[in-house]
Design an enzyme around this catalytic site. Structure first.
Site, mmCIF file in Angstrom:
data_model
loop_
_atom_site.group_PDB
_atom_site.id
_atom_site.type_symbol
_atom_site.label_atom_id
_atom_site.label_comp_id
_atom_site.label_asym_id
_atom_site.label_seq_id
_atom_site.Cartn_x
_atom_site.Cartn_y
_atom_site.Cartn_z
ATOM 1 C CE1 TYR A 122 4.311 -3.753 6.398
ATOM 2 C CE2 TYR A 122 2.117 -3.124 5.650
ATOM 3 C CZ TYR A 122 3.033 -4.101 6.004
ATOM 4 O OH TYR A 122 2.663 -5.418 5.966
ATOM 5 C CG ASP A 167 1.582 2.237 -0.609
ATOM 6 O OD1 ASP A 167 0.332 2.260 -0.631
ATOM 7 O OD2 ASP A 167 2.240 1.382 0.014
ATOM 8 C CE LYS A 200 -4.235 -0.935 5.440
ATOM 9 N NZ LYS A 200 -2.827 -0.593 5.333
HETATM 10 C C1 LIG Z 1 -1.748 -1.616 4.710
HETATM 11 C C2 LIG Z 1 -0.744 -1.087 3.776
HETATM 12 C C3 LIG Z 1 -0.140 -1.906 2.816
HETATM 13 C C4 LIG Z 1 -0.398 -3.382 2.731
HETATM 14 O O1 LIG Z 1 -1.707 -3.676 2.430
HETATM 15 P P1 LIG Z 1 -2.307 -5.134 2.801
HETATM 16 O O2 LIG Z 1 -3.693 -5.110 2.259
HETATM 17 O O3 LIG Z 1 -2.241 -5.237 4.298
HETATM 18 O O4 LIG Z 1 -1.446 -6.145 2.157
HETATM 19 C C5 LIG Z 1 0.732 -1.318 1.918
HETATM 20 N N1 LIG Z 1 0.989 0.010 1.960
HETATM 21 C C6 LIG Z 1 0.434 0.822 2.864
HETATM 22 C C7 LIG Z 1 0.732 2.273 2.824
HETATM 23 C C8 LIG Z 1 -0.425 0.289 3.821
HETATM 24 O O5 LIG Z 1 -0.930 1.112 4.764
#
Ligand SMILES: *Cc1c(COP(=O)(O)O)cnc(C)c1O
Length: 424
Positions: free
Chosen positions: A141, A232, A260
């Protein structure tokens, strides 16, 4: 589950807010809990019921809720101003701290959320390479916008697959996580690839660790073909280690994304990496990217104190997190085994997930073999026992520094009770 006030509030919220929630992952049957307060490892709902929090804001609260050093620094900053939309000294301090922990981030741009960070990274590598195609893994994601909402994990894995409205997605190639042959094949068959974006530890399909040498080979392949590699690390940054998964596996990506945990409860994200790539950003480069709230002194102050705390605690932090995760997962594993429940437990660092299947879960496809109805029941019974985990199979359970030995023992008891009920 009976939270009378949550039910009433949800009925009201539905009239004003689509689906009653401001992010789809927050909904669960029959209605989500409305939380009034948090501290350390706990949440209290509107009825005053207390829960041990293992959703952990999807991993964002590594240090726990209301971490004093951070909140008091933020309160001090509020007195000096909340938004200037000019450069500040604070942004230099934060960028230096990020770079000290992530040396691959030679240049850093601050943004507000994870979605904004990955969107910037993708736009950036497209500008850098003048190519259009992006490769991503099924189950990873990377936020909620067209280019990455295909074969996505997290809430999207439960959502309607017809929610694609743009041709942009046609430039996204989806491969299986942990599958080198498929990746190599795709790279050989396609020219004009702008980048490969990946969660180095897949944390949006439950938890799926990388196979041995997978990331090393990914790095070699992308380097050989001149394809920018984007890690990511929105979940793994500061969780896998103080230097993220890239430090654990000894890999230097071209671009890194943080979010995060970076703000431990405040909205902030970062894109950084190879200076040649990052300097493609405006105002010096041709890739335009801008934001009113980027680098705002509140989020930046929170992030400075989050990183300083993480660096100060260092071994103590990761030893405690890993110890609690090992204790919890081996206890759950034993309980499920004793009850003859077919299951897998995947875990890494301070995150884990249980899958009700006989088949080892190593990618999106094998994750689909898990009985997610059974998982929904587990979630509900845990909640009734005062333990809040993410409401979906396609998320990770997150342990924070604030969890105590008592929390862990209570949680083991809650799993024991819940697994016994859902056995059949
Ligand atoms: C949560 C998440 C996102 C998106 O971050 P938001 O702050 O919710 O927009 C992107 N990549 C990963 C791996 C995530 O866990």
């Amino acid at each position: 589950m009976t939270s009378k006030k949550s039910k009433n509030l949800f009925d009201k919220a539905k009239k004003l807010i689509p689906g009653g929630v401001n992010s789809p992952v927050r909904y669960f049957d029959p209605y989500p809990l409305f939380i009034a307060k948090s501290q350390d490892s706990y949440l209290w709902d509107e009825d005053g019921t207390k829960y041990i929090d293992f959703c952990n804001c999807y991993g964002a609260m590594l240090l726990g809720h209301g971490y004093k050093k951070i909140t008091s620094a933020v309160i001090d900053q509020i007195d000096n101003g909340t938004l200037f939309c000019t450069p500040t000294k604070l942004e230099i301090t934060l960028s230096q701290l990020i770079q000290n922990n992530f040396p691959s981030m030679e240049k850093i741009r601050l943004v507000n959320t994870g979605t904004e960070a990955t969107m910037t990274a993708i736009r950036l590598v497209k500008g850098y390479t003048s190519n259009k195609k992006i490769i991503k893994c099924e189950g990873c994601y990377h936020g909620s916008y067209d280019e990455v909402l295909t074969g996505s994990g997290s809430g999207f894995a439960n959502a309607s697959k017809s929610s694609q409205f743009s041709d942009l997605v046609n430039n996204t190639i989806v491969v299986q996580y942990n599958d080198i042959d498929e990746l190599e094949n795709v790279i050989q068959k396609n020219t004009s690839i702008a980048g490969f974006i990946i969660e180095p530890i897949l944390a949006n399909m439950g938890v799926i660790p990388p196979a041995k040498k997978y990331l090393e080979i990914v790095r070699k392949l992308t380097r050989d073909y001149g394809i920018p590699l984007i890690f990511d690390e929105i979940v793994t940054g500061f969780r896998a280690s103080d230097g993220g998964a890239q430090k654990v596996f000894g890999i230097t990506p071209d671009v890194t994304i943080l979010g995060k945990i970076l703000g431990n409860g405040f909205a902030i994200g970062a894109v950084g990496g190879n200076h040649e790539i990052l300097e493609c950003l405006a105002p010096i480069g041709k890739v335009y990217q801008a934001s009113t709230f980027a680098g705002n002194p509140i989020s930046v102050t929170a992030a400075i104190h989050a990183i300083k705390t993480i660096n100060k605690l260092k071994n103590k932090l990761y030893l405690k997190l890993n110890k609690h995760c090992t204790k919890l997962t081996s206890a759950i594993d034993d309980i499920a085994t004793d009850l003859n429940i077919p299951h897998q437990i995947n875990s890494m660092n301070s995150m884990y997930q249980i899958f009700f299947t006989d088949i080892p879960v190593t990618n999106y496809q094998t994750c689909q073999t898990a009985n997610s109805k059974k998982f929904q029941k587990l979630f509900s019974f845990l909640l009734t026992s005062g333990v809040f985990i993410p409401p979906s199979q396609f998320e990770s359970v997150f342990i924070s520094y604030a969890h105590t030995d008592i929390d862990i023992n209570k949680t083991i008891d809650a799993y024991a009770k819940s697994l016994k009920i859902i056995k059949n």
